[in-house]
Scaffold this active site. Sequence first.
Site, short mmCIF file in Angstrom:
data_model
loop_
_atom_site.label_atom_id
_atom_site.label_comp_id
_atom_site.label_asym_id
_atom_site.label_seq_id
_atom_site.Cartn_x
_atom_site.Cartn_y
_atom_site.Cartn_z
N ASP A 35 0.60 -1.24 0.09
CA ASP A 35 0.05 0.01 0.18
C ASP A 35 1.01 1.10 0.27
OD1 ASP A 35 -3.30 0.33 1.14
OD2 ASP A 35 -2.10 2.00 0.92
N ARG A 40 -0.77 2.90 7.32
CA ARG A 40 -1.71 1.76 7.29
C ARG A 40 -0.99 0.62 7.43
NH1 ARG A 40 -7.42 1.40 3.92
NH2 ARG A 40 -8.48 1.44 5.69
N GLU A 162 -15.25 -8.95 -5.26
CA GLU A 162 -15.49 -9.56 -3.73
C GLU A 162 -16.65 -9.34 -3.47
OE1 GLU A 162 -13.37 -11.64 -2.06
OE2 GLU A 162 -15.13 -11.54 -1.05
N LYS A 217 -21.20 -8.10 -10.22
CA LYS A 217 -20.76 -7.33 -8.93
C LYS A 217 -21.65 -6.22 -8.58
CE LYS A 217 -19.08 -5.96 -5.21
NZ LYS A 217 -19.36 -6.55 -3.95
N LEU A 218 -21.88 -5.19 -9.83
CA LEU A 218 -22.62 -4.16 -9.50
C LEU A 218 -24.08 -4.46 -9.31
CD1 LEU A 218 -21.20 -1.57 -12.32
CD2 LEU A 218 -20.79 -1.58 -9.95
N CYS A 273 -20.20 0.79 -0.33
CA CYS A 273 -20.28 0.19 -1.67
C CYS A 273 -21.51 0.50 -2.31
CB CYS A 273 -20.14 -1.33 -1.26
SG CYS A 273 -18.44 -1.64 -0.94
N1 LIG Z 1 -15.28 -2.54 1.89
C1 LIG Z 1 -15.93 -3.59 1.19
O1 LIG Z 1 -16.80 -4.21 1.95
C2 LIG Z 1 -15.93 -3.89 -0.14
C3 LIG Z 1 -16.49 -5.17 -0.48
C4 LIG Z 1 -16.43 -5.76 -2.02
C5 LIG Z 1 -15.80 -4.94 -2.79
N2 LIG Z 1 -15.13 -3.81 -2.35
C6 LIG Z 1 -14.40 -2.88 -3.34
O2 LIG Z 1 -12.88 -3.15 -3.07
C7 LIG Z 1 -12.21 -1.74 -3.50
C8 LIG Z 1 -11.33 -1.55 -2.25
O3 LIG Z 1 -12.21 -1.42 -1.16
P1 LIG Z 1 -11.74 -1.13 0.19
O4 LIG Z 1 -13.03 -0.87 0.89
O5 LIG Z 1 -10.86 -2.30 0.64
O6 LIG Z 1 -10.92 0.35 0.05
P2 LIG Z 1 -9.94 0.88 1.20
O7 LIG Z 1 -10.15 2.36 1.01
O8 LIG Z 1 -10.19 0.34 2.52
O9 LIG Z 1 -8.55 0.41 0.74
C9 LIG Z 1 -7.89 0.93 -0.53
C10 LIG Z 1 -6.38 0.78 -0.34
O10 LIG Z 1 -5.62 1.17 -1.47
C11 LIG Z 1 -4.61 1.86 -1.23
N3 LIG Z 1 -4.08 2.41 -2.44
C12 LIG Z 1 -4.86 3.47 -3.43
N4 LIG Z 1 -4.17 3.41 -4.50
C13 LIG Z 1 -3.00 2.83 -4.19
C14 LIG Z 1 -1.61 2.53 -5.30
N5 LIG Z 1 -1.82 3.17 -6.21
N6 LIG Z 1 -0.87 1.83 -4.87
C15 LIG Z 1 -0.90 1.18 -3.64
N7 LIG Z 1 -1.81 1.25 -2.84
C16 LIG Z 1 -3.14 2.12 -3.26
C17 LIG Z 1 -4.96 2.95 -0.07
O11 LIG Z 1 -3.97 3.52 0.31
C18 LIG Z 1 -6.14 2.07 0.42
O12 LIG Z 1 -5.39 1.71 1.87
C19 LIG Z 1 -13.16 -1.00 -4.01
O13 LIG Z 1 -13.36 -1.08 -5.34
C20 LIG Z 1 -14.73 -1.42 -3.24
O14 LIG Z 1 -15.51 -1.21 -4.34
C21 LIG Z 1 -15.19 -3.32 -1.02
O1 LIG Z 2 -31.62 -5.50 5.92
C1 LIG Z 2 -30.87 -4.71 6.01
C2 LIG Z 2 -29.53 -5.09 5.59
C3 LIG Z 2 -28.67 -4.26 5.70
N1 LIG Z 2 -28.99 -2.93 5.99
C4 LIG Z 2 -27.80 -1.67 5.86
O2 LIG Z 2 -27.40 -1.71 4.72
C5 LIG Z 2 -25.70 -1.46 4.79
C6 LIG Z 2 -24.75 -2.20 4.00
O3 LIG Z 2 -24.92 -3.49 4.93
P1 LIG Z 2 -24.17 -4.80 4.29
O4 LIG Z 2 -24.48 -5.08 2.89
O5 LIG Z 2 -24.49 -6.11 5.46
O6 LIG Z 2 -22.51 -4.42 4.27
P2 LIG Z 2 -21.44 -3.93 3.38
O7 LIG Z 2 -20.26 -4.24 3.65
O8 LIG Z 2 -21.84 -2.74 2.77
O9 LIG Z 2 -21.72 -5.06 2.00
C7 LIG Z 2 -22.39 -4.75 0.83
O10 LIG Z 2 -21.37 -4.31 -0.05
C8 LIG Z 2 -20.43 -5.07 -0.16
C9 LIG Z 2 -19.43 -4.29 -1.13
O11 LIG Z 2 -19.50 -4.25 -2.51
C10 LIG Z 2 -20.61 -6.19 -0.90
O12 LIG Z 2 -19.33 -7.24 -1.11
C11 LIG Z 2 -21.52 -7.18 -0.06
O13 LIG Z 2 -21.91 -8.38 -0.62
C12 LIG Z 2 -22.52 -6.40 0.28
O14 LIG Z 2 -23.61 -6.98 1.16
C13 LIG Z 2 -25.64 -1.44 6.36
O15 LIG Z 2 -25.59 0.21 6.51
C14 LIG Z 2 -26.70 -2.08 6.99
O16 LIG Z 2 -26.98 -1.52 8.14
C15 LIG Z 2 -30.21 -2.69 6.44
O17 LIG Z 2 -30.62 -1.30 6.48
N2 LIG Z 2 -31.10 -3.56 6.20
#
Ligand SMILES: NC(=O)c1ccc[n+]([C@@H]2O[C@H](COP(=O)([O-])OP(=O)(O)OC[C@H]3O[C@@H](n4cnc5c(N)ncnc54)[C@H](O)[C@@H]3O)[C@@H](O)[C@H]2O)c1
Ligand SMILES: O=c1ccn([C@@H]2O[C@H](COP(=O)(O)OP(=O)(O)O[C@H]3O[C@H](CO)[C@@H](O)[C@H](O)[C@H]3O)[C@@H](O)[C@H]2O)c(=O)[nH]1
Length: 459
Positions: A35, A40, A162, A217-218, A273
């Site tokens: 990173d 971090r 993911e 994913k979207l 997300c």
């Molecule tokens: N947070 C979730 O629950 C979740 C779940 C599924 C998918 N996603 C997707 O995964 C991706 C990452 O999300 P996140 O929540 O982990 O983000 P995050 O902000 O927690 O982490 C991203 C990291 O990437 C680093 N970074 C950015 N540019 C960089 C570079 N050029 N070189 C090295 N490091 C770099 C940042 O410093 C940061 O620490 C997003 O596209 C998000 O939509 C997130």
């Molecule tokens: O019945 C429900 C379920 C969830 N929430 C809210 O919805 C938001 C999102 O919750 P959740 O989906 O459980 O958490 P995320 O970490 O945002 O996960 C979503 O977004 C991720 C990032 O893309 C995906 O990977 C996951 O599959 C998808 O569930 C939160 O504010 C929850 O409190 C509600 O209000 N009611």
Amino acid sequence: MKITKICCIGAGYVGGPTMAVIAKKNPNIKVTIVDINEERIVAWNDEDLSKLPIYEPGLAEIVAETRGKNLFFSTEIDETIKESEMIFISVNTPTKTYGKGKGMAADLKYVELCARNIAEVSTTDKIVVEKSTLPVRTAQAIKSILHNTGKDVKFEILSNPEFLAEGTAIQDLLNPDRVLIGGESEDAIESLASVYGSWVPQERILRTNVWSSELSKLTANAFLAQRISSINAISELCEHTEANVNEVAKAIGMDSRIGPKFLNASIGFGGSCFQKDILNLVYIARSYNLNAVADYWEQVIILNDHQKRRFSDNLISTLYNTVSGKKIAMLGWAFKKDTNDTRESAAIYVADHLLNEQANIAVYDPKVNNKKVQADLNYLNTRSEEENNDLVKSYSDPYETSKDAHAIAIMTEWDEFKTYDWEKIYNQMKKPAFIFDGRNILDKTEMENIGFEYSSIGK
Ligand SMILES: NC(=O)c1ccc[n+]([C@@H]2O[C@H](COP(=O)([O-])OP(=O)(O)OC[C@H]3O[C@@H](n4cnc5c(N)ncnc54)[C@H](O)[C@@H]3O)[C@@H](O)[C@H]2O)c1
Ligand SMILES: O=c1ccn([C@@H]2O[C@H](COP(=O)(O)OP(=O)(O)O[C@H]3O[C@H](CO)[C@@H](O)[C@H](O)[C@H]3O)[C@@H](O)[C@H]2O)c(=O)[nH]1
């Protein structure tokens, strides 16, 4: 290609837990998470596991087990890319805040930087895996950058979105409903499938073309968020008709075609997300002139904004149309329980609205500190940092938080809130003592018997 070394760019909420689990389940693969954010990486390497930058149940244990053995956290990006056969791009893809697509499209600058970085330093063939959530057809852009290096290096690009949810990330990773791999090269797809195959049954590893994978994913997030907006829309109708949203949710959820999950009415969804990915979907649809499609999905966001707003409007009108100078105790700041993540948390918007009405806000969240609360409010740019600092105070004790408060607003469904001594809390509040339960976690009759004026969502 046999994978012996993996690099993951981005040590965030996805990169950290995902790679920790891959390392745990593949002791023969060296996994290095890199990173640009040095702070971090230092935190990920902290001896004291309570200092890890991300709180997820079960994560610290896996980091303790694997760190220094086959899991590493580093800022040596170039070297790690160079030595690895497989590189995951797991960087942030926030909504654009400038230029074309501002407020709608995903900002792909960090992803592009990664692609350029990989192109520049690679001297051997690589499999590049899109782990970040990306607009459909992004792989095309990455391919174009990687294939124009003028070097004799081959890159295969895979999409591997993911699906973990925060708060349950480790369980979701250990036992995923499915793993999705989109790609062109069968060899590359099978290399990645074999990494997951160490613990995920093959029938749950889905192989598709790249575009279906990116779009799935979207679409998954749009469908999930749509369920919440749907039940939240019904919650408002319940409040006008004496129907009870919990009873309605149970009744419809028993229809196996609808299913019982994700039907909890709330103050509105938050998190990094849902909003970002739906806005992105809407933007993509509009870019193909598919306005009916775009309008349909945009409504999910409009309803969510309405739900947050009507929660704070209801609080203000119940407190005799003014919260000016009144202490409002907010229990919970994270966007859901069991995470320290506050991105797009409904609490931020509700607080901002109440601050516009000159409320004094007291915050307690078991995993979120005052620095984060202030940063979240300052980011909105609604008022000066000094004003936010004056009007909003964080506490480390829920009883202190609610002392002399006119009202309590429950913003996050943390389990511990259910176990409090609510009689004690009642006794030290101003009367009438109001509770606005934005998560429907407390028992109405019990609260009313104590003396509270209790209101919740959809009842
Ligand atoms: N947070 C979730 O629950 C979740 C779940 C599924 C998918 N996603 C997707 O995964 C991706 C990452 O999300 P996140 O929540 O982990 O983000 P995050 O902000 O927690 O982490 C991203 C990291 O990437 C680093 N970074 C950015 N540019 C960089 C570079 N050029 N070189 C090295 N490091 C770099 C940042 O410093 C940061 O620490 C997003 O596209 C998000 O939509 C997130
Ligand atoms: O019945 C429900 C379920 C969830 N929430 C809210 O919805 C938001 C999102 O919750 P959740 O989906 O459980 O958490 P995320 O970490 O945002 O996960 C979503 O977004 C991720 C990032 O893309 C995906 O990977 C996951 O599959 C998808 O569930 C939160 O504010 C929850 O409190 C509600 O209000 N009611």
